[in-house]
Design a protein around this motif. Structure first.
Motif, mmCIF file in Angstrom:
data_model
loop_
_atom_site.group_PDB
_atom_site.id
_atom_site.type_symbol
_atom_site.label_atom_id
_atom_site.label_comp_id
_atom_site.label_asym_id
_atom_site.label_seq_id
_atom_site.Cartn_x
_atom_site.Cartn_y
_atom_site.Cartn_z
ATOM 1 N N LYS A 189 8.854 -1.008 -6.299
ATOM 2 C CA LYS A 189 8.987 -2.384 -5.796
ATOM 3 C C LYS A 189 8.784 -3.409 -6.899
ATOM 4 O O LYS A 189 9.386 -4.479 -6.873
ATOM 5 C CB LYS A 189 8.016 -2.623 -4.635
ATOM 6 C CG LYS A 189 8.365 -1.724 -3.463
ATOM 7 C CD LYS A 189 7.500 -1.890 -2.275
ATOM 8 C CE LYS A 189 7.781 -0.787 -1.271
ATOM 9 N NZ LYS A 189 7.322 0.576 -1.727
ATOM 10 N N GLY A 195 2.197 1.786 -8.480
ATOM 11 C CA GLY A 195 2.682 3.142 -8.760
ATOM 12 C C GLY A 195 3.604 3.123 -9.966
ATOM 13 O O GLY A 195 3.335 2.448 -10.967
ATOM 14 N N LYS A 235 1.196 6.538 -13.980
ATOM 15 C CA LYS A 235 2.255 5.884 -13.195
ATOM 16 C C LYS A 235 2.676 4.589 -13.885
ATOM 17 O O LYS A 235 3.856 4.253 -13.946
ATOM 18 C CB LYS A 235 1.764 5.594 -11.774
ATOM 19 C CG LYS A 235 1.526 6.857 -10.965
ATOM 20 C CD LYS A 235 1.169 6.564 -9.531
ATOM 21 C CE LYS A 235 0.857 7.849 -8.785
ATOM 22 N NZ LYS A 235 0.391 7.643 -7.427
HETATM 23 C C1 SAM Z 1 2.560 3.852 -1.653
HETATM 24 S S1 SAM Z 1 2.156 4.160 -3.295
HETATM 25 C C2 SAM Z 1 2.898 2.802 -4.121
HETATM 26 C C3 SAM Z 1 4.361 2.911 -4.304
HETATM 27 C C4 SAM Z 1 4.929 1.812 -5.176
HETATM 28 N N1 SAM Z 1 4.524 0.506 -4.746
HETATM 29 C C5 SAM Z 1 6.440 1.876 -5.178
HETATM 30 O O1 SAM Z 1 7.107 1.051 -4.576
HETATM 31 O O2 SAM Z 1 6.956 2.778 -5.835
HETATM 32 C C6 SAM Z 1 0.469 3.720 -3.363
HETATM 33 C C7 SAM Z 1 -0.093 3.604 -4.762
HETATM 34 O O3 SAM Z 1 -1.443 3.169 -4.651
HETATM 35 C C8 SAM Z 1 -2.150 3.713 -5.736
HETATM 36 N N2 SAM Z 1 -3.579 3.594 -5.408
HETATM 37 C C9 SAM Z 1 -4.405 4.464 -4.772
HETATM 38 N N3 SAM Z 1 -5.637 3.938 -4.640
HETATM 39 C C10 SAM Z 1 -5.587 2.710 -5.196
HETATM 40 C C11 SAM Z 1 -6.523 1.673 -5.383
HETATM 41 N N4 SAM Z 1 -7.778 1.798 -4.966
HETATM 42 N N5 SAM Z 1 -6.123 0.549 -5.995
HETATM 43 C C12 SAM Z 1 -4.849 0.415 -6.421
HETATM 44 N N6 SAM Z 1 -3.917 1.349 -6.282
HETATM 45 C C13 SAM Z 1 -4.284 2.483 -5.685
HETATM 46 C C14 SAM Z 1 -1.598 5.100 -5.886
HETATM 47 O O4 SAM Z 1 -1.802 5.591 -7.187
HETATM 48 C C15 SAM Z 1 -0.121 4.874 -5.566
HETATM 49 O O5 SAM Z 1 0.609 4.684 -6.740
#
Ligand code: SAM
Length: 487
Positions: free
Chosen positions: A323, A319, A346
């Motif tokens: 983290k 994102g 992002k």
């Molecule tokens: C829970 S959020 C992550 C938050 C981030 N790790 C943080 O700590 O700020 C989940 C993320 O997964 C991404 N996402 C969705 N589908 C995905 C995929 N198939 N592969 C990788 N990332 C994906 C979204 O864009 C989103 O940014």
């Protein structure tokens, strides 16, 4: 679907596009029509929209400005709260609150976007802004209660009577009641009785809509009641010390000098809880990258990954890097952290944040095909999969999410989680670790996913440890599982 609903969806879509520009452009310009200054606070009539159904410009009147000046001297949160208790919302505050409620309930924008738009447009004292955010968050976290008190039965009724909701809120808080015009049908005499009834009903009192009650109970059974109550409460504000730039004590000291009151958090060594209504992003400490806003529970996930100097770490769903930045700091700039996501914007945000934080060992990588993942097979010491999820653990921080039925996407989300876990875990070396995490409290997105994964990957992965953080702990709700690649 009624014509009315179709119409509002349509405007909502074009509105969202406009918001996107607002959120991502530094060069915002409001060229919309003027706000009608002589309007009284009167529910629907008072919405800050012009005849084209767009946001109108919104300026405080001179009397509002004088009051702001007076109130901004009340830098102490308690004094400010007492002041409001006596006087209620000012007329300007009412219009601002109503506009924000309308943005979410009528235009279907997220509360975060509505805040970003309005507080950028109407620059007010940080104490005042913090105070208003607190009130509005509370309104959303108990929206079903205020709807009941306002005699509103369906969400489509909220749209036409936003003013009533604010009125009911003032009554609930025992503040002076604002003028409420154009609401002749509204039974004000029964207000006190309805407030007492709502307080007695656990679902209203916890602000829990029916879909959430059904989902929460079906997944968590007897444990749900406590979590429902916690999710209806007020969220705490936490920040994480950026250890690249200093220690937690040094940060706390600098923030105190900037008027921000904080306290340390037991068990989370880099966390500080912010207890004053300060506008954190306006501080010098923030601009210098000394901290990031990050929930204490989320910081526990960062600790759990245990990224070390010199390692190769992949943050597969990075994102905007909440983290990633924590992992980069714990690696002390040595080794590499590959930050991946399917959303390019992002990763662009992440780059800006990394620069501010002084984290130079991050390699952002867009996932634009399955090949990107395949090419990295068995390349990492640690892989963090912070999977997309229902967000049921962070509802308290995003109370507007209660008013969108989260069950609609759950099946699809679980499939995505299972697919991501299966494919992305292969990026870990044999002997390396995979951490799967979510900000959900639903077992079907958490331990059940891990159970299924282990069943399908016998002899390849084993569970080292898993942890639940529930909202009743005071932090946001999270799940994390550490898996070791053994074959
Ligand atoms: C829970 S959020 C992550 C938050 C981030 N790790 C943080 O700590 O700020 C989940 C993320 O997964 C991404 N996402 C969705 N589908 C995905 C995929 N198939 N592969 C990788 N990332 C994906 C979204 O864009 C989103 O940014």
């Amino acid at each position: 679907m009624s014509f009315e609903k179709k119409e509002s969806r349509k405007t909502s879509a074009s509105y969202k596009n406009k918001n996107k520009t607002v959120a991502h452009s530094n060069n915002q310009k409001d060229n919309q029509t003027e706000f009608k200054k002589d309007r009284k606070f009167s529910g629907r009539k008072d919405f800050a929209r012009n005849s084209d159904n767009k946001r109108a410009s919104f300026k405080p009147r001179n009397t509002d400005k004088t009051r702001f000046r007076e109130e901004s001297r009340l830098a102490d949160t308690q004094a400010h709260t007492e002041h409001v208790k006596r006087k209620g919302f000012s007329e300007f505050q009412l219009r601002l609150v109503t506009s924000i409620l309308e943005d979410v309930l009528v235009m279907h924008n997220s509360l975060d976007r509505a805040y970003a738009f309005w507080f950028n447009k109407v620059k007010i004292d940080p104490v005042e802004q913090g105070f208003l955010i607190k009130q509005i968050n509370f309104m959303f976290s108990r929206l079903s209660l205020f709807a009941f008190v306002s005699n509103l039965k369906r969400p489509s009724d909220f749209e036409r009577h936003v003013g009533r909701l604010t009125f009911a809120y003032c009554a609930y808080k025992d503040w002076p009641l604002p003028e409420l015009e154009g609401e002749e049908g509204f039974d004000r005499r029964g207000l006190k009785k309805r407030i007492a009834e709502a307080k007695d009903d656990p679902l209203y009192n916890d602000g829990c809509p029916l879909w959430l009650q059904e989902l929460g109970y079906s997944e968590l059974k007897a444990k749900w009641d406590e979590e429902r109550k916690a999710l209806g409460g007020e969220s705490h504000r936490y920040i994480r010390t950026n250890t690249i730039k200093g220690t937690r004590d040094e940060l706390a000291h600098k923030l105190t000098e900037e008027g921000v009151v904080t306290k340390s958090v037991a068990g989370v060594p880099l966390a500080l809880e912010v207890t004053s209504n300060s506008a954190l992003f306006r501080t010098k400490s923030f601009k210098e990258g000394l901290f990031e806003q990050q929930d204490a529970g989320s910081q526990v996930i960062g600790q759990f990954v245990d990224a070390k100097s010199g390692e190769r770490v992949i943050d597969a769903c990075a994102g905007s890097g909440g983290k990633t930045l924590q992992l980069a700091a714990s690696m002390e700039g040595k080794g590499v952290i590959v930050a991946m996501d399917t959303e390019g914007w992002k990763l662009e945000d992440l780059k800006k944040r990394a620069k501010r934080a002084g984290a130079f060992n991050i390699e952002p990588r867009l996932i634009d095909s399955t090949k990107v993942i395949k090419r990295m097979t068995e390349s990492a010491d640690k892989v963090l999969i912070d999977a997309p999820c229902s967000g049921t653990g962070v509802i308290r921080r995003m109370p507007d999410s209660k008013w969108r039925d989260g069950r609609e996407h759950l099946k699809e989300l679980r499939e995505i989680q299972a697919d991501i876990l299966e494919r992305y875990s292969k990026m870990a070396k044999v002997g390396g670790f995979v951490v799967y995490s979510t900000c959900s409290i639903l077992p079907s997105e958490n331990e059940k996913q891990i159970e299924k994964f282990l069943e399908n990957n016998q002899g390849k992965f084993e569970l080292v440890e898993d942890k639940h953080i529930m909202p009743s702990s005071g932090f946001d709700g999270f799940y994390m599982a550490k898996l070791k690649r053994i074959g």
